[in-house]
Design a protein around this motif. Structure first.
Motif, PDB file in Angstrom:
ATOM      1  N   UNK A 399       1.978  32.897 -26.311  1.00 28.99           N
ATOM      2  CA  UNK A 399       2.906  34.436 -25.711  1.00 28.99           C
ATOM      3  C   UNK A 399       3.765  34.595 -27.671  1.00 28.99           C
ATOM      4  N   UNK A 400       2.879  35.688 -27.756  1.00 29.46           N
ATOM      5  CA  UNK A 400       3.684  36.506 -29.618  1.00 29.46           C
ATOM      6  C   UNK A 400       4.046  37.243 -29.229  1.00 29.46           C
ATOM      7  N   UNK A 401       4.694  38.039 -30.074  1.00 30.54           N
ATOM      8  CA  UNK A 401       4.762  39.462 -30.273  1.00 30.54           C
ATOM      9  C   UNK A 401       3.523  40.046 -30.688  1.00 30.54           C
ATOM     10  N   UNK A 405       0.644  38.459 -32.771  1.00 35.42           N
ATOM     11  CA  UNK A 405      -0.791  38.301 -32.562  1.00 35.42           C
ATOM     12  C   UNK A 405      -1.462  38.666 -32.966  1.00 35.42           C
ATOM     13  N   UNK A 406      -1.558  40.267 -33.293  1.00 30.87           N
ATOM     14  CA  UNK A 406      -3.232  40.966 -34.212  1.00 30.87           C
ATOM     15  C   UNK A 406      -2.966  39.758 -35.020  1.00 30.87           C
ATOM     16  N   UNK A 407      -2.510  40.037 -36.420  1.00 27.02           N
ATOM     17  CA  UNK A 407      -2.334  39.054 -37.634  1.00 27.02           C
ATOM     18  C   UNK A 407      -3.033  37.182 -37.391  1.00 27.02           C
ATOM     19  N   UNK A 412      -7.210  34.262 -37.714  1.00 27.70           N
ATOM     20  CA  UNK A 412      -8.214  33.631 -37.154  1.00 27.70           C
ATOM     21  C   UNK A 412     -10.051  32.980 -36.919  1.00 27.70           C
ATOM     22  N   UNK A 413     -10.432  34.757 -36.298  1.00 32.13           N
ATOM     23  CA  UNK A 413     -11.174  35.470 -36.783  1.00 32.13           C
ATOM     24  C   UNK A 413     -12.012  34.935 -37.647  1.00 32.13           C
ATOM     25  N   UNK A 414     -10.933  35.398 -38.894  1.00 33.79           N
ATOM     26  CA  UNK A 414     -11.850  35.363 -40.229  1.00 33.79           C
ATOM     27  C   UNK A 414     -12.281  34.272 -40.757  1.00 33.79           C
ATOM     28  N   UNK A 415     -11.653  33.023 -39.967  1.00 35.38           N
ATOM     29  CA  UNK A 415     -12.639  31.445 -40.648  1.00 35.38           C
ATOM     30  C   UNK A 415     -13.255  30.731 -39.983  1.00 35.38           C
ATOM     31  N   UNK A 423     -13.083  41.766 -38.012  1.00 31.32           N
ATOM     32  CA  UNK A 423     -12.218  40.996 -36.975  1.00 31.32           C
ATOM     33  C   UNK A 423     -11.464  42.409 -36.572  1.00 31.32           C
ATOM     34  N   UNK A 424     -10.332  43.152 -37.143  1.00 36.01           N
ATOM     35  CA  UNK A 424      -9.793  44.365 -36.593  1.00 36.01           C
ATOM     36  C   UNK A 424     -10.453  45.019 -35.489  1.00 36.01           C
TER      37      UNK A 424
END
Length: 532
Positions: A399-401, A405-407, A412-415, A423-424
Motif C-alpha cells: 500500500x503506497x501512494x 508506487x509508480x516510481x 524495480x522493473x529496470x533491475x 518499464x514506463x
C-alpha cells in the motif's frame, strides 16, 4: 508438398502496439516449422492465432487454412484427404478453404478445425493433479465425446505411444516435469490431431529430459502425420526437429530458411557475459543440516524427494542448486521457503542477529523469516486481469501512494532487464498482453518489490531464448550488487548457473553429490550435454 496454411500480412495489435507486423508465412502439410525469437518477439501470439481458439478482433490480414471437409457432418481433415471418405460418416471429403480470422468464435466450422489442433504450452501442464495418469487420459477421451466402450484400452494405447505406460497408475502431481509433458501429449493425441502447436514444450526441463520429450513428440508427429509449429529457446532443438525455420524480431519475420542457418544466426544475437570480479560475500545467512522429505505412495511405497541434504548459504551470495528433472531441486526450494514441512533435519535463517528455526511454524518462528524471503516459482502466476502496476503493488498487498508506487515499480522493473522507457510503457498494460519473457520479468519484479533479503528462484530461465537469458543473468548480478540480496537459484540450465552463481550444489536422486565452484562441479554435466 501440399499447402496447408497461408498467413498473409498478419498484424495483431494490443492497445495500439503491434505485436505482429505484416507476417507472411506458408506452412505445408506435414511440415515442421521452427519459430525463433527473443522474449516479446511475438512467438506465442502467432501460435495462438494459428490455434484459433481466441477471436482476435484487433487482428488484420489473413490466416487461410486449406482443408478437406465433409459437407454432411463437418468433419475436418488436412488437404491431402480431399476425395477420400469421411471417417465419421463415409461421405466424400471436399476441398475447403477458410480464413480463420474471419470466422467468429462460435462458428461450427471454426470449432471443428480447433478440435483437430493439439497444443502444448510453456509452463502449463494442464493435468488433473490429484488423478492418476490413466484417469487423466480417460478424462480427455470423455471431453471429446469418445463413445467407444474400450476407453481404458485406448488410454493405455496412447500412454504407450508417449512411453508412459510404466507410470499409468501414478498420481499426476507426483510425476517429473518431463513425465507430465508426455501425459499432456497423450491427452492431446486423443483428438487424432492434424496439427501440433508446441510453444516451448520443454522450456523448464533439463537437456536430457528434454531430449526424451522431443523424441516422443517427433515420433507422434510422424505417427499421426501431423504438421507442427514449435518454438524453443534452445536453437539446437530447431536444428534437429524443424524442416524450416523463421526468426521473429519485434513482431516481424526478419529471416526464413534452413533451420541450422536460422538457429546459428539467432544464436549470434546472444552476446556472451563475463562475470564481474567476485563480490565479497558476508556471513552465513542460511544453514541446512540433514534435511529429508519423504512421501508414502500406495503404489510406490516410501519416496524420498529430498534425502539427507546439507549446505550453507552466505549473505550476498548467488547459490545454485543444479540437477536434472526429478532430482529434488524444487522440493528443496519449497522447504527452504516454508511451503513444505520436512520429514527431518533443520533449516535456520538469520534475520538480523537472530537465527530462526524454519521447521517451527508461527509468526515468531518461520513467519518471522519468510517475511524477508521471496520466491519466484517455476510456474509463476500473475493476475492476468490486472495491470502491471496493480500486480506490482495492490495484488501483493503493498500500500503506497500512487506516485511513489509508480516510481518504485519502474525502479524495480529496470533491475529485471527492462529499460526505464520500457518499464514506463508496461505499467498500464494488462498482464495477459505481455509476452512470456515479459511476464517472467514482471513476476521477478513482483518478488523484488517486497524487498526480500533472500530470493529463491525456481528455473528462472526455463523458457527463455539465449538473448533474454543473458539479460536475466545481467539483471540478477546487477540486483545483487545494487541491493545486496542473497539468491538461491534452482535450475537445470548449467550454462546459466556457471554464468551467474558463486557456488553451486549438484543434486542427483534427491541427494547433494558435490558443492563448489560452478565450473568444477558442473563440468561433467556440461560435457554430457555436449554429447546429447
Amino acid at each position: 508438398m501440399t499447402l496447408f496454411i497461408e498467413i498473409k500480412n498478419l498484424t495483431v495489435d494490443f492497445d495500439g502496439t503491434s505485436v505482429l507486423k505484416n507476417v507472411n508465412l506458408n506452412i505445408n502439410e506435414g511440415e515442421v516449422v521452427g519459430i525463433l525469437g527473443r522474449s516479446g518477439a511475438g512467438k506465442t501470439v502467432l501460435m495462438h492465432v494459428l490455434r484459433g481458439v481466441e477471436e482476435y478482433k484487433n487482428a488484420s490480414g489473413e490466416v487461410i487454412y486449406h482443408l478437406a471437409r465433409c459437407s454432411k457432418c463437418g468433419y475436418i481433415e488436412p488437404p491431402s484427404k480431399v476425395g477420400e471418405e469421411c471417417r465419421e460418416c463415409g461421405e466424400e471429403l471436399q476441398s475447403y478453404e477458410v480464413d480463420l480470422l474471419k470466422l467468429p468464435s462460435n462458428d461450427k466450422n471454426r470449432r471443428n478445425i480447433v478440435k483437430r489442433i493439439a497444443i502444448m504450452l510453456q509452463r502449463t501442464f494442464a493435468l488433473y493433479g490429484d488423478d492418476r495418469v490413466i484417469d487423466n487420459v480417460i478424462s480427455s477421451l470423455k471431453e471429446i465425446g469418445y463413445k467407444g466402450k474400450d476407453a481404458l484400452s485406448k488410454a493405455m494405447e496412447l500412454l504407450d505411444e508417449v512411453e508412459m505406460s510404466h507410470r499409468m497408475m501414478h498420481v499426476a502431481r507426483d510425476l517429473s516435469g518431463g513425465e507430465k509433458q508426455r501425459v499432456v501429449l497423450a491427452r492431446q493425441l486423443v483428438r487424432n490431431p492434424m496439427m501440433l502447436i508446441a510453444d516451448e514444450p520443454t522450456g523448464t526441463l533439463d537437456p536430457k529430459t528434454a531430449r526424451i520429450v522431443h523424441d516422443v513428440i517427433s515420433d507422434a508427429v510422424n505417427s499421426y502425420n501431423m504438421t507442427m509449429t514449435i518454438t524453443s529457446h534452445w536453437p539446437d532443438v530447431i536444428k534437429q526437429m524443424a524442416d524450416k525455420a523463421i526468426i521473429l524480431d519485434k513482431g516481424e519475420i526478419v529471416n526464413e530458411g534452413n533451420p541450422s542457418e536460422m538457429a546459428d544466426e539467432f544464436t549470434n544475437l546472444a552476446c556472451s557475459i563475463e562475470k564481474e570480479c567476485k563480490r565479497e560475500i558476508g556471513d552465513k545467512i542460511l544453514q541446512v543440516q540433514n534435511l529429508s522429505k519423504k512421501y508414502v505412495s500406495v503404489t510406490r511405497g516410501v519416496i524420498y524427494a529430498v534425502n539427507d541434504v546439507s549446505f550453507d548459504v552466505y549473505e550476498g551470495e548467488i547459490f545454485g542448486i543444479a540437477g536434472v528433472s526429478g532430482a529434488g531441486k524444487t522440493t528443496t526450494s519449497q522447504i527452504l521457503i516454508g511451503n513444505v514441512q520436512p520429514t527431518k533435519g533443520s533449516i535456520e535463517v538469520r534475520v538480523g542477529d537472530d537465527w530462526v528455526d524454519m521447521t517451527v511454524p508461527g509468526a515468531e518462528n518461520r513467519g518471522h523469516a519468510t517475511q524477508y524471503m521471496g520466491i519466484l516459482h517455476q510456474e509463476y502466476g500473475l493476475y492476468t486481469n490486472r495491470t502491471v502496476i496493480d500486480n506490482l503493488t495492490e495484488s501483493i498487498g503493498i500500500d503506497l501512494p500512487y506516485e511513489l508506487a509508480v516510481k518504485k515499480a519502474i525502479s524495480t522493473l529496470t533491475t529485471t532487464g527492462f529499460t526505464e522507457d520500457e518499464a514506463k510503457s508496461l505499467l498500464h498494460n494488462m498482464a495477459e498482453e505481455l509476452s512470456e519473457g515479459e511476464r517472467h520479468r514482471v513476476a521477478l519484479a513482483q518478488v523484488l518489490m517486497k524487498e526480500p533479503n533472500i530470493v529463491i528462484m525456481d528455473e528462472p530461465t526455463g523458457t527463455m531464448d539465449p538473448v533474454t537469458k543473458k539479460d536475466v543473468t545481467k539483471s540478477i548480478l546487477k540486483t545483487r550488487d545494487k541491493m545486496g540480496d542473497t539468491f538461491i537459484i534452482v535450475s537445470h540450465d548449467m550454462d546459466f548457473l556457471v554464468d551467474v552463481c558463486d557456488r553451486v550444489a549438484l543434486m542427483q536422486e534427491s541427494r547433494i553429490m558435490d558443492i563448489g565452484e560452478p565450473e568444477n562441479v558442473l563440468a561433467p554435466l556440461l560435457e554430457a550435454e555436449k554429447q546429447i
